[in-house]
Motif scaffolding. Structure first.
Motif, PDB file in Angstrom:
ATOM      1  N   ARG A  11       0.842  -1.197   0.000  1.00 33.09           N
ATOM      2  CA  ARG A  11       0.000   0.000   0.000  1.00 33.09           C
ATOM      3  C   ARG A  11       0.872   1.239   0.000  1.00 33.09           C
ATOM      4  NH1 ARG A  11      -4.688  -0.221   4.417  1.00 33.09           N
ATOM      5  NH2 ARG A  11      -4.981   1.805   3.448  1.00 33.09           N
ATOM      6  N   GLU A  12       0.490   2.202  -0.811  1.00 28.60           N
ATOM      7  CA  GLU A  12       1.269   3.433  -0.864  1.00 28.60           C
ATOM      8  C   GLU A  12       1.051   4.272   0.397  1.00 28.60           C
ATOM      9  OE1 GLU A  12       0.322   6.453  -3.701  1.00 28.60           O
ATOM     10  OE2 GLU A  12      -1.805   5.965  -3.721  1.00 28.60           O
ATOM     11  N   ILE A  13       2.055   5.030   0.734  1.00 25.07           N
ATOM     12  CA  ILE A  13       1.983   5.946   1.866  1.00 25.07           C
ATOM     13  C   ILE A  13       1.362   7.251   1.381  1.00 25.07           C
ATOM     14  CG2 ILE A  13       3.353   7.272   3.517  1.00 25.07           C
ATOM     15  CD1 ILE A  13       5.443   5.030   3.393  1.00 25.07           C
ATOM     16  N   VAL A  14       0.226   7.628   1.960  1.00 24.08           N
ATOM     17  CA  VAL A  14      -0.458   8.851   1.530  1.00 24.08           C
ATOM     18  C   VAL A  14      -0.582   9.837   2.683  1.00 24.08           C
ATOM     19  CG1 VAL A  14      -2.572   9.817   0.565  1.00 24.08           C
ATOM     20  CG2 VAL A  14      -1.738   7.613  -0.260  1.00 24.08           C
ATOM     21  N   GLU A  15      -1.368   9.461   3.674  1.00 23.65           N
ATOM     22  CA  GLU A  15      -1.679  10.403   4.743  1.00 23.65           C
ATOM     23  C   GLU A  15      -0.452  10.749   5.585  1.00 23.65           C
ATOM     24  OE1 GLU A  15      -4.952   8.682   6.816  1.00 23.65           O
ATOM     25  OE2 GLU A  15      -6.406   9.251   5.287  1.00 23.65           O
ATOM     26  N   GLU A  16       0.602   9.917   5.500  1.00 23.69           N
ATOM     27  CA  GLU A  16       1.818  10.208   6.246  1.00 23.69           C
ATOM     28  C   GLU A  16       2.619  11.352   5.631  1.00 23.69           C
ATOM     29  OE1 GLU A  16       0.774   7.358   5.280  1.00 23.69           O
ATOM     30  OE2 GLU A  16       0.866   5.839   6.866  1.00 23.69           O
ATOM     31  N   ASN A  17       2.261  11.759   4.417  1.00 22.91           N
ATOM     32  CA  ASN A  17       2.974  12.857   3.761  1.00 22.91           C
ATOM     33  C   ASN A  17       2.651  14.170   4.475  1.00 22.91           C
ATOM     34  OD1 ASN A  17       3.908  14.910   1.997  1.00 22.91           O
ATOM     35  ND2 ASN A  17       3.616  13.590   0.226  1.00 22.91           N
ATOM     36  N   PRO A  18       3.642  14.806   5.119  1.00 20.51           N
ATOM     37  CA  PRO A  18       3.367  16.006   5.906  1.00 20.51           C
ATOM     38  C   PRO A  18       3.026  17.232   5.071  1.00 20.51           C
ATOM     39  CG  PRO A  18       5.721  15.618   5.786  1.00 20.51           C
ATOM     40  CD  PRO A  18       5.066  14.416   5.159  1.00 20.51           C
ATOM     41  N   PHE A  19       3.250  17.150   3.762  1.00 15.45           N
ATOM     42  CA  PHE A  19       3.012  18.293   2.891  1.00 15.45           C
ATOM     43  C   PHE A  19       1.663  18.229   2.168  1.00 15.45           C
ATOM     44  CE2 PHE A  19       7.625  17.395   2.829  1.00 15.45           C
ATOM     45  CZ  PHE A  19       8.072  18.545   3.482  1.00 15.45           C
ATOM     46  N   CYS A  55      10.462   9.440  -2.841  1.00 19.57           N
ATOM     47  CA  CYS A  55      11.438   8.781  -1.967  1.00 19.57           C
ATOM     48  C   CYS A  55      10.810   7.623  -1.199  1.00 19.57           C
ATOM     49  CB  CYS A  55      12.048   9.793  -0.989  1.00 19.57           C
ATOM     50  SG  CYS A  55      13.120  10.998  -1.795  1.00 19.57           S
ATOM     51  N   ASN A  56       9.589   7.791  -0.738  1.00 21.46           N
ATOM     52  CA  ASN A  56       8.932   6.723   0.008  1.00 21.46           C
ATOM     53  C   ASN A  56       8.550   5.552  -0.889  1.00 21.46           C
ATOM     54  OD1 ASN A  56       8.148   7.219   3.079  1.00 21.46           O
ATOM     55  ND2 ASN A  56       8.264   9.198   2.066  1.00 21.46           N
ATOM     56  N   ARG A  57       8.084   5.847  -2.078  1.00 20.24           N
ATOM     57  CA  ARG A  57       7.724   4.767  -2.993  1.00 20.24           C
ATOM     58  C   ARG A  57       8.963   4.013  -3.457  1.00 20.24           C
ATOM     59  NH1 ARG A  57       3.459   8.831  -5.909  1.00 20.24           N
ATOM     60  NH2 ARG A  57       1.761   8.538  -4.400  1.00 20.24           N
ATOM     61  N   PHE A  58      10.055   4.730  -3.662  1.00 22.79           N
ATOM     62  CA  PHE A  58      11.317   4.079  -4.007  1.00 22.79           C
ATOM     63  C   PHE A  58      11.726   3.093  -2.914  1.00 22.79           C
ATOM     64  CE2 PHE A  58      15.901   4.096  -3.160  1.00 22.79           C
ATOM     65  CZ  PHE A  58      16.360   3.462  -4.304  1.00 22.79           C
ATOM     66  N   LYS A  59      11.657   3.526  -1.669  1.00 22.15           N
ATOM     67  CA  LYS A  59      12.036   2.667  -0.553  1.00 22.15           C
ATOM     68  C   LYS A  59      11.107   1.458  -0.445  1.00 22.15           C
ATOM     69  CE  LYS A  59      14.024   1.251   3.205  1.00 22.15           C
ATOM     70  NZ  LYS A  59      15.253   0.432   3.075  1.00 22.15           N
ATOM     71  N   ALA A 113       4.442 -13.538  -4.621  1.00 21.08           N
ATOM     72  CA  ALA A 113       3.672 -12.610  -5.449  1.00 21.08           C
ATOM     73  C   ALA A 113       3.251 -11.375  -4.659  1.00 21.08           C
ATOM     74  CB  ALA A 113       2.444 -13.309  -6.015  1.00 21.08           C
ATOM     75  N   VAL A 114       3.088 -10.268  -5.390  1.00 25.29           N
ATOM     76  CA  VAL A 114       2.772  -8.979  -4.776  1.00 25.29           C
ATOM     77  C   VAL A 114       1.671  -8.289  -5.566  1.00 25.29           C
ATOM     78  CG1 VAL A 114       3.653  -6.660  -4.239  1.00 25.29           C
ATOM     79  CG2 VAL A 114       5.107  -8.665  -3.856  1.00 25.29           C
ATOM     80  N   ILE A 115       0.764  -7.631  -4.842  1.00 23.34           N
ATOM     81  CA  ILE A 115      -0.204  -6.737  -5.477  1.00 23.34           C
ATOM     82  C   ILE A 115      -0.098  -5.376  -4.810  1.00 23.34           C
ATOM     83  CG2 ILE A 115      -2.123  -7.496  -3.983  1.00 23.34           C
ATOM     84  CD1 ILE A 115      -3.908  -6.999  -6.540  1.00 23.34           C
ATOM     85  N   SER A 116      -0.009  -4.337  -5.614  1.00 17.41           N
ATOM     86  CA  SER A 116       0.218  -2.986  -5.117  1.00 17.41           C
ATOM     87  C   SER A 116      -0.934  -2.075  -5.522  1.00 17.41           C
ATOM     88  CB  SER A 116       1.530  -2.437  -5.695  1.00 17.41           C
ATOM     89  OG  SER A 116       1.700  -1.071  -5.387  1.00 17.41           O
ATOM     90  N   ASP A 117      -1.261  -1.118  -4.640  1.00 13.40           N
ATOM     91  CA  ASP A 117      -2.337  -0.180  -4.990  1.00 13.40           C
ATOM     92  C   ASP A 117      -1.802   1.059  -5.687  1.00 13.40           C
ATOM     93  OD1 ASP A 117      -1.197   1.240  -2.905  1.00 13.40           O
ATOM     94  OD2 ASP A 117      -3.033   1.414  -1.718  1.00 13.40           O
ATOM     95  N   TYR A 118      -0.596   0.946  -6.250  1.00 11.26           N
ATOM     96  CA  TYR A 118      -0.062   2.031  -7.077  1.00 11.26           C
ATOM     97  C   TYR A 118       1.079   1.501  -7.948  1.00 11.26           C
ATOM     98  CZ  TYR A 118       4.152   2.367  -4.140  1.00 11.26           C
ATOM     99  OH  TYR A 118       5.323   2.100  -3.487  1.00 11.26           O
ATOM    100  N   HIS A 119       1.414   2.282  -8.968  1.00 16.00           N
ATOM    101  CA  HIS A 119       2.591   2.064  -9.790  1.00 16.00           C
ATOM    102  C   HIS A 119       3.433   3.324  -9.645  1.00 16.00           C
ATOM    103  CE1 HIS A 119       5.310   1.546 -13.067  1.00 16.00           C
ATOM    104  NE2 HIS A 119       4.608   0.646 -13.732  1.00 16.00           N
ATOM    105  N   ILE A 120       4.728   3.171  -9.423  1.00 20.38           N
ATOM    106  CA  ILE A 120       5.562   4.335  -9.142  1.00 20.38           C
ATOM    107  C   ILE A 120       5.577   5.337 -10.295  1.00 20.38           C
ATOM    108  CG2 ILE A 120       7.749   3.401 -10.000  1.00 20.38           C
ATOM    109  CD1 ILE A 120       9.048   4.699  -7.451  1.00 20.38           C
ATOM    110  N   SER A 121       5.261   4.910 -11.491  1.00 23.47           N
ATOM    111  CA  SER A 121       5.237   5.841 -12.621  1.00 23.47           C
ATOM    112  C   SER A 121       4.144   6.893 -12.476  1.00 23.47           C
ATOM    113  CB  SER A 121       5.059   5.087 -13.941  1.00 23.47           C
ATOM    114  OG  SER A 121       3.853   4.369 -13.952  1.00 23.47           O
ATOM    115  N   LYS A 122       3.190   6.682 -11.523  1.00 25.64           N
ATOM    116  CA  LYS A 122       2.181   7.702 -11.278  1.00 25.64           C
ATOM    117  C   LYS A 122       2.827   9.015 -10.841  1.00 25.64           C
ATOM    118  CE  LYS A 122      -0.517   7.493  -7.724  1.00 25.64           C
ATOM    119  NZ  LYS A 122      -1.499   6.913  -6.790  1.00 25.64           N
ATOM    120  N   ASN A 123       4.026   8.934 -10.270  1.00 28.16           N
ATOM    121  CA  ASN A 123       4.717  10.138  -9.848  1.00 28.16           C
ATOM    122  C   ASN A 123       4.869  11.127 -10.999  1.00 28.16           C
ATOM    123  OD1 ASN A 123       5.380   8.153  -7.747  1.00 28.16           O
ATOM    124  ND2 ASN A 123       6.728   9.737  -6.960  1.00 28.16           N
TER     125      ASN A 123
END
Length: 214
Positions: free
Chosen positions: A34-42, A63-67, A82-92
């Motif tokens: 799961r991507e980190i969203v609400e933890e983004n202070p900005f 930086c968080n998605r990279f990590k 196997a992994v399922i993700s709720d985002y693709h880093i290219s969304k950046n």
């Protein structure tokens, strides 16, 4: 591409990516990223003043998605899980192109390519899309306070950006299957039949993999 199933779900804000990722993770017993969203202070400041806070916001996400992806590759994909993700880093890049001024975007793009050049690539994409009315209703329904100041015009532009991106993605990556889900016609949260139809489409694609970790 990853040797084991690595599924990424994408689409505009509020479309239901995390809800679907949760349901598919439970059904197939795949690890959920799961991507980190609400933890983004900005983020709250960003929705109030996009021009002022876009660079800080996008850099935090990058930086968080990279990590996250670095950890996923080591702990799961390389371990044949196997992994399922709720985002693709290219969304950046979708968001950065929309929100950053050219000088900052140029710097951001350089950093993005440096960080992601060796990152694992999903071998299946699920693209959720819907009309602006449906997106607005779902954002209101989930009730995240931080999202209540998002301008409808921004969401409309974002939905168009996603559509253009996914059309380009399918051309650039014909080897990666894309399952398109119309959120105006399908509600996989309310209706089991709709969820079952998505599961069936995913299973059909998974059948092409020779290694599936259960």
């Amino acid at each position: 591409m990853a040797e084991v199933p690595f599924i990424a779900i994408e689409g505009p804000i509020g479309i239901g990516k995390t809800s679907l990722a949760n349901k598919l993770s439970d059904h197939f017993n795949f690890h959920l990223l799961r991507e980190i969203v609400e933890e983004n202070p900005f983020l709250g400041k960003f929705y109030d003043d996009i021009d002022e806070w876009s660079f800080q916001t996008e850099m935090f996400f990058l930086c968080n998605r990279f990590k996250q992806l670095e950890d996923i590759e080591k702990k799961y994909l390389k371990q044949n899980k196997a992994v399922i993700s709720d985002y693709h880093i290219s969304k950046n890049m979708i968001f950065a192109r929309r929100t950053l001024q050219k000088d900052k975007f140029d710097k951001y793009e350089q950093i993005y390519h440096i960080l992601t050049q060796d990152m694992p690539v999903p071998n299946m994409m699920i693209y959720l899309h819907a009309s602006l009315d449906t997106i607005l209703k779902r954002i209101k329904m989930r009730g995240r306070e931080i999202e209540q100041n998002i301008k409808p015009s921004y969401l409309a532009q974002l939905a168009q950006d996603y559509e253009s991106y996914m059309n380009e993605f399918e051309i650039m990556h014909p080897e990666i299957p894309v399952i398109r889900i119309n959120g105006d016609e399908i509600d996989f949260v309310k209706y089991q039949n709709d969820l079952d139809a998505i599961i069936s489409q995913v299973q059909n694609q998974l059948n092409h993999f020779t290694t599936i970790s259960k």
